[in-house]
Design a protein around this motif. Structure first.
Motif, short mmCIF file in Angstrom:
data_model
loop_
_atom_site.label_atom_id
_atom_site.label_comp_id
_atom_site.label_asym_id
_atom_site.label_seq_id
_atom_site.Cartn_x
_atom_site.Cartn_y
_atom_site.Cartn_z
N VAL A 47 0.83 -1.21 0.00
CA VAL A 47 0.00 0.00 0.00
C VAL A 47 0.86 1.25 0.00
O VAL A 47 0.59 2.21 -0.75
CB VAL A 47 -0.95 0.00 1.22
N VAL A 48 1.89 1.27 0.83
CA VAL A 48 2.75 2.46 0.91
C VAL A 48 3.44 2.71 -0.43
O VAL A 48 3.58 3.86 -0.87
CB VAL A 48 3.79 2.29 2.04
N ALA A 53 1.83 6.39 2.33
CA ALA A 53 1.69 5.99 3.73
C ALA A 53 0.33 6.36 4.32
O ALA A 53 -0.25 5.60 5.11
CB ALA A 53 2.80 6.62 4.56
N GLU A 54 -0.23 7.52 3.94
CA GLU A 54 -1.48 7.98 4.53
C GLU A 54 -2.68 7.13 4.10
O GLU A 54 -3.74 7.18 4.73
CB GLU A 54 -1.72 9.44 4.18
N ALA A 55 -2.52 6.35 3.03
CA ALA A 55 -3.64 5.54 2.53
C ALA A 55 -3.83 4.26 3.34
O ALA A 55 -4.86 3.61 3.23
CB ALA A 55 -3.41 5.18 1.06
N TRP A 126 5.66 -4.50 21.14
CA TRP A 126 5.68 -5.44 20.03
C TRP A 126 4.65 -6.54 20.25
O TRP A 126 4.42 -6.97 21.39
CB TRP A 126 7.06 -6.12 19.91
N ILE A 127 4.02 -6.99 19.18
CA ILE A 127 3.24 -8.22 19.20
C ILE A 127 4.02 -9.22 18.36
O ILE A 127 4.34 -8.96 17.19
CB ILE A 127 1.79 -8.01 18.69
N ASN A 128 4.38 -10.34 18.96
CA ASN A 128 5.22 -11.34 18.32
C ASN A 128 4.41 -12.61 18.05
O ASN A 128 3.79 -13.16 18.97
CB ASN A 128 6.40 -11.71 19.21
N ASP A 129 4.40 -13.08 16.81
CA ASP A 129 3.80 -14.38 16.51
C ASP A 129 4.88 -15.30 15.95
O ASP A 129 6.07 -15.00 16.05
CB ASP A 129 2.60 -14.25 15.57
N ASN A 130 4.50 -16.42 15.37
CA ASN A 130 5.49 -17.37 14.86
C ASN A 130 6.19 -16.90 13.59
O ASN A 130 7.11 -17.57 13.10
CB ASN A 130 4.82 -18.72 14.58
N PHE A 131 5.76 -15.73 13.06
CA PHE A 131 6.29 -15.27 11.78
C PHE A 131 7.15 -14.01 11.90
O PHE A 131 7.82 -13.63 10.95
CB PHE A 131 5.14 -15.01 10.80
N GLY A 132 7.08 -13.33 13.03
CA GLY A 132 7.83 -12.10 13.19
C GLY A 132 7.18 -11.23 14.26
O GLY A 132 6.53 -11.73 15.18
N LYS A 133 7.32 -9.90 14.11
CA LYS A 133 6.73 -8.99 15.09
C LYS A 133 6.32 -7.69 14.42
O LYS A 133 6.80 -7.34 13.34
CB LYS A 133 7.69 -8.72 16.24
N ALA A 134 5.40 -6.98 15.08
CA ALA A 134 4.91 -5.70 14.57
C ALA A 134 4.67 -4.76 15.75
O ALA A 134 4.35 -5.20 16.86
CB ALA A 134 3.63 -5.89 13.76
N TRP A 135 4.79 -3.46 15.47
CA TRP A 135 4.55 -2.45 16.50
C TRP A 135 3.06 -2.34 16.82
O TRP A 135 2.20 -2.53 15.96
CB TRP A 135 5.02 -1.08 16.03
N VAL A 136 2.77 -1.98 18.08
CA VAL A 136 1.40 -1.68 18.51
C VAL A 136 1.42 -0.36 19.27
O VAL A 136 2.23 -0.18 20.20
CB VAL A 136 0.81 -2.78 19.41
N GLU A 207 6.15 6.08 10.86
CA GLU A 207 7.58 6.29 10.61
C GLU A 207 8.18 5.13 9.81
O GLU A 207 9.26 4.63 10.11
CB GLU A 207 8.34 6.51 11.91
N GLY A 208 7.42 4.69 8.79
CA GLY A 208 7.91 3.67 7.89
C GLY A 208 7.72 2.24 8.36
O GLY A 208 8.14 1.30 7.68
N GLU A 209 7.06 2.05 9.52
CA GLU A 209 6.84 0.72 10.06
C GLU A 209 5.35 0.41 10.14
O GLU A 209 4.55 1.29 10.49
CB GLU A 209 7.44 0.59 11.45
#
Length: 263
Positions: A47-48, A53-55, A126-136, A207-209
């Motif tokens: 999407v970015v 990014a705003e979309a 961070w939220i971490n699953d079996n595939f990686g992590k993402a910010w919250v 910020e790009g994440e």
């Protein structure tokens, strides 16, 4: 009887709005797609790159392990957490002079409390699953807080420092007037920076994440809970059903009492 009927009708309206809130919550849980962290990163990149990014503001839900690089410290217990709520209240007793229903003067003691300080803080995690992590970003989220410390200390005879775990309060000397301070209560609720969590929100660019956050134009609520999606849906369905039944029954009773009172 009319007054009692009106009270029942007001209660029915309140039950209806609470029932609708739970029904909407259930709809959000059922309608939102489940993502993995890999899917969130892929969506963010696509999407970015094409729309900007705003979309990016896509409703999503995810479950995983919570971790935090810079956790908060709860003010009383000193536990590390991603969010906490804190309050300090003054408890008092008050001498009341009034008259009873027969016009006789009476003196009674009434207790109460007033809030001196409130504080609510949250931190990115961070939220971490079996595939990686993402910010919250938990700002404005409905958090499943757990009860922390609840400490009541008596009011001191002279000005002194009261210690509530890691929190200090400069308490004045206990007053001796009609409203007398009896004590100070400090309470905290927190969401610790460990364990598993279910998150309902919108994936956005920060910020790009890719970051899960609250966006009211896309989703009416953001949820961060220790319960699973199934447990949350079951609870929302039960509350919605029972409150709708309660609203209907209370409304019928209110109409009957109101009509009977007017006849």
């Amino acid at each position: 009887m009319v007054f009692f009927g009106i009270i029942l009708l007001i209660a029915a309206v309140i039950c209806f709005f609470f029932a609708r809130s739970q029904s909407n919550k259930l709809a959000d849980l059922n309608a939102t797609d489940t993502y993995t962290t890999t899917m969130l990163h892929d969506l963010h990149k696509k999407v970015v790159a094409t729309l900007g990014a705003e979309a990016l503001a896509e409703p999503c839900e995810i479950e995983g392990q919570v971790s935090c690089d810079n956790p908060l410290v709860a003010p009383i217990s000193g536990k590390t957490c991603i969010a906490y709520r804190f309050s300090l209240t003054r408890e008092y007793s008050e001498v009341i002079h009034d008259t009873d229903s027969e016009g006789r003067k009476r003196t009674r003691t009434q207790t109460g409390s007033e809030t001196i300080k409130t504080e609510e803080e949250c931190a990115y995690f961070w939220i971490n699953d079996n595939f990686g992590k993402a910010w919250v970003d938990p700002t404005d989220a409905e958090l499943d807080y757990e009860t922390g410390q609840n400490i009541l200390l008596p009011s001191p005879d002279k000005a002194s420092i009261l210690q509530f775990g890691d929190f200090e309060f400069s308490a004045p000397a206990s007053n001796k007037g009609a409203r007398r301070t009896t004590g100070y209560r400090a309470q905290e609720e927190l969401f610790t920076d460990d364990g598993r969590a279910y998150i309902l929100g919108c994936v956005v660019d920060d910020e790009g994440e890719p970051t899960i956050a609250y966006r009211d134009k896309k989703l009416k609520r953001m949820i961060i809970s220790r319960q699973t999606e199934r447990e949350l849906a079951k609870s929302a369905a039960g509350w919605s059903r029972n409150l709708y039944y309660g609203a209907a029954g209370t409304a019928v009773a209110g109409i009957i009492f109101t009509v009977m009172g007017l006849l």
